[in-house]
Motif scaffolding. Sequence first.
Motif, PDB file in Angstrom:
ATOM      1  N   GLY A  95       0.805  -1.214   0.000  1.00  0.00           N
ATOM      2  CA  GLY A  95       0.000   0.000   0.000  1.00  0.00           C
ATOM      3  C   GLY A  95       0.836   1.261   0.000  1.00  0.00           C
ATOM      4  N   LYS A  96       2.131   1.115  -0.194  1.00  0.00           N
ATOM      5  CA  LYS A  96       3.015   2.278  -0.107  1.00  0.00           C
ATOM      6  C   LYS A  96       3.310   2.925  -1.454  1.00  0.00           C
ATOM      7  N   ILE A  97       2.721   2.381  -2.513  1.00  0.00           N
ATOM      8  CA  ILE A  97       2.879   2.968  -3.845  1.00  0.00           C
ATOM      9  C   ILE A  97       1.496   3.320  -4.383  1.00  0.00           C
ATOM     10  N   VAL A  98       1.333   4.567  -4.805  1.00  0.00           N
ATOM     11  CA  VAL A  98       0.068   5.013  -5.407  1.00  0.00           C
ATOM     12  C   VAL A  98       0.319   5.286  -6.881  1.00  0.00           C
ATOM     13  N   LEU A  99      -0.553   4.737  -7.723  1.00  0.00           N
ATOM     14  CA  LEU A  99      -0.429   4.905  -9.159  1.00  0.00           C
ATOM     15  C   LEU A  99      -1.566   5.772  -9.682  1.00  0.00           C
ATOM     16  N   PHE A 100      -1.205   6.837 -10.405  1.00  0.00           N
ATOM     17  CA  PHE A 100      -2.187   7.662 -11.099  1.00  0.00           C
ATOM     18  C   PHE A 100      -1.993   7.481 -12.594  1.00  0.00           C
ATOM     19  N   GLU A 101      -3.062   7.157 -13.307  1.00  0.00           N
ATOM     20  CA  GLU A 101      -2.977   6.934 -14.746  1.00  0.00           C
ATOM     21  C   GLU A 101      -2.887   8.239 -15.521  1.00  0.00           C
ATOM     22  N   GLN A 102      -3.163   9.367 -14.863  1.00  0.00           N
ATOM     23  CA  GLN A 102      -2.981  10.673 -15.490  1.00  0.00           C
ATOM     24  C   GLN A 102      -2.426  11.634 -14.463  1.00  0.00           C
ATOM     25  N   PHE A 103      -1.722  12.645 -14.954  1.00  0.00           N
ATOM     26  CA  PHE A 103      -1.133  13.609 -14.039  1.00  0.00           C
ATOM     27  C   PHE A 103      -2.209  14.482 -13.403  1.00  0.00           C
ATOM     28  N   ALA A 104      -2.062  14.724 -12.118  1.00  0.00           N
ATOM     29  CA  ALA A 104      -2.928  15.661 -11.404  1.00  0.00           C
ATOM     30  C   ALA A 104      -2.157  16.169 -10.188  1.00  0.00           C
ATOM     31  N   PRO A 105      -2.373  17.411  -9.761  1.00  0.00           N
ATOM     32  CA  PRO A 105      -1.736  17.884  -8.529  1.00  0.00           C
ATOM     33  C   PRO A 105      -2.231  17.049  -7.352  1.00  0.00           C
ATOM     34  N   TRP A 106      -1.332  16.374  -6.677  1.00  0.00           N
ATOM     35  CA  TRP A 106      -1.745  15.371  -5.692  1.00  0.00           C
ATOM     36  C   TRP A 106      -1.338  15.676  -4.263  1.00  0.00           C
ATOM     37  N   LYS A 107      -0.335  16.504  -4.091  1.00  0.00           N
ATOM     38  CA  LYS A 107       0.293  16.626  -2.771  1.00  0.00           C
ATOM     39  C   LYS A 107      -0.672  17.108  -1.689  1.00  0.00           C
ATOM     40  N   GLU A 108      -1.342  18.223  -1.940  1.00  0.00           N
ATOM     41  CA  GLU A 108      -2.263  18.783  -0.951  1.00  0.00           C
ATOM     42  C   GLU A 108      -3.375  17.795  -0.616  1.00  0.00           C
ATOM     43  N   HIS A 109      -3.954  17.192  -1.655  1.00  0.00           N
ATOM     44  CA  HIS A 109      -5.050  16.243  -1.445  1.00  0.00           C
ATOM     45  C   HIS A 109      -4.602  15.022  -0.646  1.00  0.00           C
TER      46      HIS A 109
END
Length: 378
Positions: A268-282
Amino acid sequence: MQRHRTLTSAIQGFSQILQPKASTLLSSAKSSSKGLKTFMAEAAPAAKKQKMDQKIIGTHNGTFHCDEALAVYLLRQTKAYRDAGLKRSRDPAVLDSCDIVVDVGAVYDESKQRFDHHQRGFEEVFGHGFSTKLSSAGLVYKHFGKEIIASTTGSVVGDSKVTTLWLKLYKEFIEAIDAIDNGISQFWSQGPPKYRNRTDLSSRVGWLNPPWNKSVDSQEVDELFLKASKLTGEEFMGRLDYYANAWLPARDLIISGLSTRQNVDPSGKIVLFEQFAPWKEHLFELEAEQEIEEDSKPVYIIYPDETAANWRIQAVPVSPESFESRKALPEKWRGLRDDELSKESGIDGGIFVHASGFIGGNKTKEGALSLAKLALTM
């Protein structure tokens, strides 16, 4: 003949108010000044009633500020006050004639539609973890904000996304206006700020007021106030548009990535996003909301770069503003590029790993995932 045309023109204007009787009276009035008098006598009450039915927003006159300028704009986005008129005065009799009053009157009472914040003992805050005392902007937003967001985004007030946007807009847009208007310092210490900021929205509204040494009448000041109200409203709506149509969809992507991360790697320590999106704050907000344990939090994020031609692996920082990572990429990869990186890692398609180890790249999704999984073991 000229008099006849004048009478006819006047009657035609009144005919829009009293359509049922207009045609009959207009016909008789064309041939008689007595007809015109009769028509005007019957039309006047209707015109007066139409004007009396218009709701009125009241606020103070004189120097204006960002909070009441925005409050008036926001009220005009609601169903109740969409077509409301405006009276700017400090005269209690004038304010008593208004349907709603903001930023003046020394009363906060939703049932009476009175929203001032200057009175002794006023300590109202937005709640939901926010402790800044509200200005008239915050008061109006607290009571009417969800309706405005729902109608603007085509949602219903009870939609959870409306609540999310309502809280986000307060945090990122309204709270600072409340704080500035109430004289709440941005700094914890008593020392002077490192720099002066006079480009914020509240300052820009302040600059719209007439200079102290220029004589202007109340009508000119009222026109400047309307300019200020438009300025604040356009910025609010622009920010709402961004949060509703860019920020919120990104949040949905991060929620999906977090919920399926065990499918990417059992840890569970790797998150995969199929498209780029600003993720840090969320990511940090959602980790807190979902109460994810420290040893279960993600350490690497995999996503396509902005061109979607290559893939990135990025280490999650220890906090949104930190340059320190939860687990930086292995030291022996850092600063390497292309074939040298591929050879050292044993994974084809290497592009680079930053010298600090916070980010790296590979030509394929599979390559980036392989780097992340290998880095977990090192």
